[in-house]
Design a protein around this motif. Structure first.
Motif, PDB file in Angstrom:
ATOM      1  N   VAL A  67       0.661  35.526  16.669  1.00  0.00           N
ATOM      2  CA  VAL A  67       1.277  36.207  17.810  1.00  0.00           C
ATOM      3  C   VAL A  67       0.939  35.469  19.110  1.00  0.00           C
ATOM      4  O   VAL A  67       1.788  35.344  20.006  1.00  0.00           O
ATOM      5  CB  VAL A  67       0.843  37.690  17.848  1.00  0.00           C
ATOM      6  N   ALA A  68      -0.279  34.946  19.200  1.00  0.00           N
ATOM      7  CA  ALA A  68      -0.665  34.181  20.397  1.00  0.00           C
ATOM      8  C   ALA A  68       0.257  32.969  20.568  1.00  0.00           C
ATOM      9  O   ALA A  68       0.673  32.635  21.684  1.00  0.00           O
ATOM     10  CB  ALA A  68      -2.117  33.740  20.286  1.00  0.00           C
ATOM     11  N   LYS A  69       0.614  32.334  19.443  1.00  0.00           N
ATOM     12  CA  LYS A  69       1.530  31.182  19.496  1.00  0.00           C
ATOM     13  C   LYS A  69       2.904  31.611  19.996  1.00  0.00           C
ATOM     14  O   LYS A  69       3.504  30.936  20.846  1.00  0.00           O
ATOM     15  CB  LYS A  69       1.654  30.565  18.094  1.00  0.00           C
ATOM     16  N   LEU A  70       3.389  32.750  19.483  1.00  0.00           N
ATOM     17  CA  LEU A  70       4.706  33.243  19.906  1.00  0.00           C
ATOM     18  C   LEU A  70       4.714  33.551  21.401  1.00  0.00           C
ATOM     19  O   LEU A  70       5.710  33.292  22.095  1.00  0.00           O
ATOM     20  CB  LEU A  70       5.083  34.498  19.099  1.00  0.00           C
ATOM     21  N   ARG A  71       3.609  34.075  21.879  1.00  0.00           N
ATOM     22  CA  ARG A  71       3.519  34.393  23.309  1.00  0.00           C
ATOM     23  C   ARG A  71       3.500  33.101  24.144  1.00  0.00           C
ATOM     24  O   ARG A  71       4.134  33.036  25.201  1.00  0.00           O
ATOM     25  CB  ARG A  71       2.287  35.263  23.582  1.00  0.00           C
ATOM     26  N   ARG A  72       2.814  32.064  23.618  1.00  0.00           N
ATOM     27  CA  ARG A  72       2.816  30.775  24.326  1.00  0.00           C
ATOM     28  C   ARG A  72       4.224  30.190  24.385  1.00  0.00           C
ATOM     29  O   ARG A  72       4.599  29.521  25.348  1.00  0.00           O
ATOM     30  CB  ARG A  72       1.885  29.770  23.618  1.00  0.00           C
ATOM     31  N   VAL A  82       4.233  43.176  14.657  1.00  0.00           N
ATOM     32  CA  VAL A  82       4.472  42.088  13.698  1.00  0.00           C
ATOM     33  C   VAL A  82       3.894  42.421  12.330  1.00  0.00           C
ATOM     34  O   VAL A  82       2.717  42.790  12.219  1.00  0.00           O
ATOM     35  CB  VAL A  82       3.858  40.770  14.227  1.00  0.00           C
ATOM     36  N   PHE A  83       4.720  42.298  11.287  1.00  0.00           N
ATOM     37  CA  PHE A  83       4.312  42.608   9.902  1.00  0.00           C
ATOM     38  C   PHE A  83       4.322  41.351   9.045  1.00  0.00           C
ATOM     39  O   PHE A  83       5.375  40.946   8.561  1.00  0.00           O
ATOM     40  CB  PHE A  83       5.243  43.678   9.316  1.00  0.00           C
ATOM     41  N   PRO A  84       3.153  40.741   8.821  1.00  0.00           N
ATOM     42  CA  PRO A  84       3.042  39.610   7.896  1.00  0.00           C
ATOM     43  C   PRO A  84       2.413  40.052   6.571  1.00  0.00           C
ATOM     44  O   PRO A  84       1.867  41.150   6.484  1.00  0.00           O
ATOM     45  CB  PRO A  84       2.112  38.645   8.633  1.00  0.00           C
ATOM     46  N   VAL A 200       7.516  48.641   6.985  1.00  0.00           N
ATOM     47  CA  VAL A 200       8.050  48.459   8.344  1.00  0.00           C
ATOM     48  C   VAL A 200       8.920  49.659   8.727  1.00  0.00           C
ATOM     49  O   VAL A 200       8.841  50.167   9.858  1.00  0.00           O
ATOM     50  CB  VAL A 200       8.864  47.146   8.455  1.00  0.00           C
ATOM     51  N   LEU A 201       9.735  50.130   7.770  1.00  0.00           N
ATOM     52  CA  LEU A 201      10.569  51.317   8.037  1.00  0.00           C
ATOM     53  C   LEU A 201       9.684  52.524   8.350  1.00  0.00           C
ATOM     54  O   LEU A 201       9.992  53.316   9.257  1.00  0.00           O
ATOM     55  CB  LEU A 201      11.465  51.622   6.826  1.00  0.00           C
ATOM     56  N   ASN A 202       8.573  52.657   7.608  1.00  0.00           N
ATOM     57  CA  ASN A 202       7.649  53.766   7.870  1.00  0.00           C
ATOM     58  C   ASN A 202       7.116  53.696   9.296  1.00  0.00           C
ATOM     59  O   ASN A 202       7.014  54.706   9.990  1.00  0.00           O
ATOM     60  CB  ASN A 202       6.462  53.725   6.894  1.00  0.00           C
ATOM     61  N   ASP A 203       6.782  52.480   9.724  1.00  0.00           N
ATOM     62  CA  ASP A 203       6.232  52.307  11.071  1.00  0.00           C
ATOM     63  C   ASP A 203       7.289  52.628  12.133  1.00  0.00           C
ATOM     64  O   ASP A 203       6.977  53.170  13.189  1.00  0.00           O
ATOM     65  CB  ASP A 203       5.723  50.874  11.238  1.00  0.00           C
ATOM     66  N   LEU A 204       8.552  52.299  11.804  1.00  0.00           N
ATOM     67  CA  LEU A 204       9.651  52.614  12.732  1.00  0.00           C
ATOM     68  C   LEU A 204       9.955  54.114  12.716  1.00  0.00           C
ATOM     69  O   LEU A 204      10.504  54.652  13.687  1.00  0.00           O
ATOM     70  CB  LEU A 204      10.920  51.856  12.323  1.00  0.00           C
TER      71      LEU A 204
END
Lengths: 272, 272
Positions: A67-72, A82-84, A200-204
């Protein structure tokens, strides 16, 4: 009449799940590069009334570093969105009392810090890239063949992905290799596993028919989401290949040039 | 009454084909080691009225060097009696005008000296062992995925074999990997390909029912030979595993502790 086709169905959506590599950015040396228009597209989705999550089979780094990379790269994304596969794998290990032998990328190892790895009774493989040496694959094979009930977990089952310098073999290729060597069937943790999409659906807090998955992988993103009752749209970036549009068994609900175009079409339909 | 069971059928045999690794010797550091009794067993077969050939999926060395190793181990064997996949592959390349990209053991490369390898239009993989690095497998993958009609030849399709220090992954595992990566089916050159067995039968000048194959690999030696109409006996040496004797689809015509026992039983039946 209901617009059940693309982009008509966008009107009835409540949530969107995005794949990351090949949709938001292309991986490669350093952080890789953002795909043109994708930073702005994510921003537009976040400002809309749609819920947004990111579902990835990325296993070369911990979620935090990833996630840090995506933010950079310029994306406004936080780790909780984010679900990995690795955190999902840790949950399975704890639930079933398993001790893994790991064949993964060095960058992923910290995700498994909290689990006993002595006297392993299962093998976990991720996108280990250069770590997929003959010696390492043989070591994983010997662990499996020595178990009375061999258990192999594969973090995803992708065939290949695209980096800035070309296509790269993905974990699924080595999953098939070990399946054949040991005459077993791996358990996939990650896309297209229905269990993984469901988390992911549960989290949504949404039903499948309320959610659209956008990805560059026809089988794992689009087909996997459709199998769970979601809609699936493919982008013509990342690992997309023209032959995907004539696939014998999986047909995307829509195909778009890139994420920016998908988001503009969705938001237009919704009257933004 | 005809003795159709083992070892009764030995009376009607005219030829025997032997696998090499795991039957005559175990590979490993240096030349490996001869399996006890096997040197004498080969000698007895040669002195009998049975014709003898050796059929191997060995692809770590040229036939010449491989036979030289067997002779150093004490076996009375000449190159013309030994059938490995590489010369058969060269014949296919010439016949079909193909230019290979090679992913094989360094020791096998001289077998392909005489063929054009520029601008490859097929890939050949053998038991490349340490050469099965991520980089090399990825390179073979990129050649295949870049071809309009990808052609992959696999020199054998074995899962694993036994060296003195343990089990080692064989070429079949990497064949499955590339098949999955490129969504194709490899052409196998070597056991258990019927074409390959037939070339040995042609050289013997015998019909399949007159010939017995003895090997340590239930599927590739025993099953392959049976598929061609030969008898197949498995030895409990090399890669043999007890579960082979309960295999759901392949049942050996006989199972013996080692080659020495098999040969003694055959020759006893024949009244030697």
């Amino acid at each position: 009449m209901a617009d059940s086709g693309w982009p008509g169905f966008a009107k009835s959506l409540k949530g969107v799940i995005l794949d990351l590599c090949g949709v938001l950015y292309d991986s490669g040396e350093g952080d890789g590069v953002a795909i043109p228009g994708s930073i702005e597209a994510v921003k537009k989705l976040k400002e809309s009334d749609l819920q947004l999550r990111f579902c990835t089979n990325e296993t070369q780094a911990t979620r935090e570093k990833f996630v840090a990379k995506l933010r950079r790269l310029g994306f406004d994304i936080s780790a909780s969105e984010v679900f990995p596969p690795a955190p999902a794998a840790m949950a399975v290990l704890k639930d079933r009392g398993l001790r893994p032998h790991l064949l993964v990328h060095d960058g992923l190892l910290p995700e498994f810090d909290g689990v006993d790895k002595n006297n392993p009774n299962c093998v976990i493989i991720g996108d280990a890239a250069e770590n997929f040496s003959y010696r390492n694959l043989n070591e994983a094979f010997r662990v499996l063949i020595g178990l009375e009930k061999p258990v192999l977990f594969s973090l995803g089952q992708g065939r290949y992905y695209k980096e800035t310098d070309g296509l790269k073999l993905d974990v699924g290729v080595y999953m098939k290799a070990l399946e054949y060597a040991c005459d077993l069937k791996a358990e996939v943790i990650g896309k297209p596993s229905p269990t993984f999409f469901q988390s992911v659906l549960n989290d949504l807090g949404l039903q499948p028919h309320e959610v659209l998955m956008i990805g560059d992988d026809l089988l794992n993103d689009v087909g996997g989401a459709q199998h769970c009752g979601m809609k699936g749209v493919q982008v013509r970036t990342g690992k997309y290949r023209p032959s995907d549009e004539r696939h014998p068994t999986v047909m995307a609900d829509g195909t778009v040039d890139n994420l920016a175009q998908a988001v503009d079409m969705i938001l237009n339909q919704r009257g933004h």
